[in-house]
Design an enzyme around this catalytic site. Structure first.
Site, PDB file in Angstrom:
ATOM      1  N   SER A  48      44.972  35.978  29.786  1.00  0.00           N
ATOM      2  CA  SER A  48      45.056  37.177  30.094  1.00  0.00           C
ATOM      3  C   SER A  48      46.679  37.442  30.545  1.00  0.00           C
ATOM      4  O   SER A  48      46.983  38.563  31.309  1.00  0.00           O
ATOM      5  CB  SER A  48      43.978  37.497  31.349  1.00  0.00           C
ATOM      6  OG  SER A  48      44.286  36.501  32.325  1.00  0.00           O
ATOM      7  N   THR A 163      45.100  39.947  35.838  1.00  0.00           N
ATOM      8  CA  THR A 163      46.427  39.907  35.957  1.00  0.00           C
ATOM      9  C   THR A 163      46.965  38.949  37.082  1.00  0.00           C
ATOM     10  O   THR A 163      46.270  38.908  38.114  1.00  0.00           O
ATOM     11  CB  THR A 163      46.964  41.454  36.602  1.00  0.00           C
ATOM     12  OG1 THR A 163      46.508  42.408  35.662  1.00  0.00           O
ATOM     13  CG2 THR A 163      48.577  41.473  36.790  1.00  0.00           C
ATOM     14  N   THR A 181      50.883  40.650  32.833  1.00  0.00           N
ATOM     15  CA  THR A 181      49.630  40.537  32.126  1.00  0.00           C
ATOM     16  C   THR A 181      49.611  40.884  30.792  1.00  0.00           C
ATOM     17  O   THR A 181      50.712  41.524  30.480  1.00  0.00           O
ATOM     18  CB  THR A 181      48.649  41.534  32.885  1.00  0.00           C
ATOM     19  OG1 THR A 181      47.204  41.594  31.974  1.00  0.00           O
ATOM     20  CG2 THR A 181      48.972  43.144  32.771  1.00  0.00           C
ATOM     21  N   ARG A 191      49.311  51.259  24.922  1.00  0.00           N
ATOM     22  CA  ARG A 191      48.616  51.582  26.165  1.00  0.00           C
ATOM     23  C   ARG A 191      49.497  50.495  27.197  1.00  0.00           C
ATOM     24  O   ARG A 191      49.681  49.472  26.982  1.00  0.00           O
ATOM     25  CB  ARG A 191      47.291  51.134  26.061  1.00  0.00           C
ATOM     26  CG  ARG A 191      46.342  51.152  27.507  1.00  0.00           C
ATOM     27  CD  ARG A 191      46.378  49.774  28.237  1.00  0.00           C
ATOM     28  NE  ARG A 191      45.317  49.761  29.352  1.00  0.00           N
ATOM     29  CZ  ARG A 191      45.320  48.783  30.195  1.00  0.00           C
ATOM     30  NH1 ARG A 191      46.085  47.928  30.263  1.00  0.00           N
ATOM     31  NH2 ARG A 191      44.454  49.073  31.240  1.00  0.00           N
ATOM     32  N   THR A 214      44.458  44.199  40.533  1.00  0.00           N
ATOM     33  CA  THR A 214      43.891  43.399  39.094  1.00  0.00           C
ATOM     34  C   THR A 214      42.864  44.230  38.896  1.00  0.00           C
ATOM     35  O   THR A 214      41.973  44.567  39.704  1.00  0.00           O
ATOM     36  CB  THR A 214      43.782  42.069  39.189  1.00  0.00           C
ATOM     37  OG1 THR A 214      43.425  41.368  38.181  1.00  0.00           O
ATOM     38  CG2 THR A 214      42.897  41.552  40.615  1.00  0.00           C
ATOM     39  N   GLY A 215      42.323  44.103  37.568  1.00  0.00           N
ATOM     40  CA  GLY A 215      41.176  44.621  37.117  1.00  0.00           C
ATOM     41  C   GLY A 215      41.697  46.060  36.142  1.00  0.00           C
ATOM     42  O   GLY A 215      42.363  45.511  35.283  1.00  0.00           O
TER      43      GLY A 215
HETATM   44  N1  GLY Z   1      45.284  45.338  35.255  1.00  0.00           N
HETATM   45  C1  GLY Z   1      45.410  44.890  33.803  1.00  0.00           C
HETATM   46  C2  GLY Z   1      45.368  45.987  32.992  1.00  0.00           C
HETATM   47  O1  GLY Z   1      44.787  46.908  33.167  1.00  0.00           O
HETATM   48  O2  GLY Z   1      46.130  46.240  32.095  1.00  0.00           O
END
Ligand code: GLY
Length: 303
Positions: A48, A163, A181, A191, A214-215
């Site tokens: 990730s 992340t 990330t 995106r 993070t998330g």
């Molecule tokens: N927090 C990582 C993302 O949504 O890209």
């Protein structure tokens, strides 16, 4: 002042370990954050984070990263950056060498190449296979929602939003924060998530402290989550209280399906976190410890 560093998830242990080596030998919070994050970007087991990790729906890895200096409030970020091994270092160059904050896509890549970064392309072990498997499941209609991207969103669920996000306090009392990330697995091309958005994925100010997330990036962006936590700490809340209040606010409207975690360190070296994910851990080390410890945070009780 006793140095402290925190970083998200199990792999945060490696980031903190590297960062604390720097802090304990008198290095800066900014260097600790950058070098710590680079270790995770290079880790072939972390899908990730970093080049070769989990791609977007078209099989391209688009990387997001940002860094901020709590003394000057200067910051730099890259979004949807391809083919560069250390996006955190490109983000730092954006901060140090340009009058801008955020470079994305082709422009970010051109800038990185001009700075001397090498163009590379590879898959970390298992990454391509996971992408192909997920595409196959989507083709078979295993995930039934109206649109293709609706199906993607449903399919990835809580997966792969981990992340590496770090905050450090150095011996001089200076603070820095950073994150990096591959972003949401199977995301739409172009995106950009919270990790490239200052105020959402991170914020730090020596006068108060710093926060990182993070998330599900959309949640952190929607609520300017890291800046919100810093503002709450500035109003007198400790890091835990500030994180819990900010998470409670994200849950009030529930604009997005996914959960989010926020981790904060104030300028006194106090730490707190809160989250609405299934689980969340972070790595912590201060100047009195010889290695990082992993801390588990209970899901916020208001979820
Ligand atoms: N927090 C990582 C993302 O949504 O890209």
């Amino acid at each position: 002042m006793k140095p402290v560093m925190v970083a998200t998830w199990n792999f945060g242990v490696k980031a903190v370990s590297k960062g604390m080596d720097i802090l304990l030998s008198g290095g800066s919070a900014l260097d600790a954050v950058e070098e710590g994050i680079k270790v995770v970007e290079d880790d072939l087991e972390v899908l990730s984070v970093g080049l070769g990790g989990l791609p977007n729906v078209e099989g391209e890895v688009e990387l997001d990263a940002s860094i901020m200096d709590g003394g000057t409030l200067r910051c730099g970020a890259v979004g949807a950056l391809k083919d560069i091994r250390h996006p955190i270092s490109v983000a730092r160059k954006v901060m140090e060498l340009t009058p801008h904050v955020l470079l994305v896509g082709e422009g970010a890549l051109k800038f990185a190449l001009r700075c001397g970064f090498k163009r590379e392309r590879f898959w970390k072990p298992g990454s391509r296979e996971r992408w192909e498997e997920m595409l196959e499941n989507l083709r078979k209609g295993k995930y039934e929602v109206e649109s293709f991207y609706g199906r993607v969103w449903k399919a990835v669920g809580g997966l792969w939003k981990e992340t590496v996000s770090a905050v450090a306090l150095d011996a001089k009392g200076c603070m820095a924060a950073g994150n990096s990330t591959t972003g949401l697995f199977m995301k739409m091309p172009g995106r950009v998530g919270d990790s490239a958005v200052i105020g959402a994925g991170l914020y730090v100010d020596n006068r108060v402290g710093g926060a990182v997330t993070t998330g599900t990036g959309e949640v952190a962006i929607n609520y300017c989550l890291s800046k919100r936590v810093c503002d709450l700490m500035a109003s007198g809340l400790n890091p835990k209280e500030a994180c819990e209040k900010a998470i409670a606010e994200t849950l009030y409207r529930r604009n997005f399906d996914g959960g989010i975690a926020v981790l904060a360190l104030n300028n006194k070296g106090e730490v707190g976190a809160a989250h609405s994910l299934k689980e969340f851990v972070y790595a912590y080390q201060d100047g009195g410890m010889d290695k990082p410890e992993l801390r588990k945070v209970e899901r916020f009780s208001g979820c």
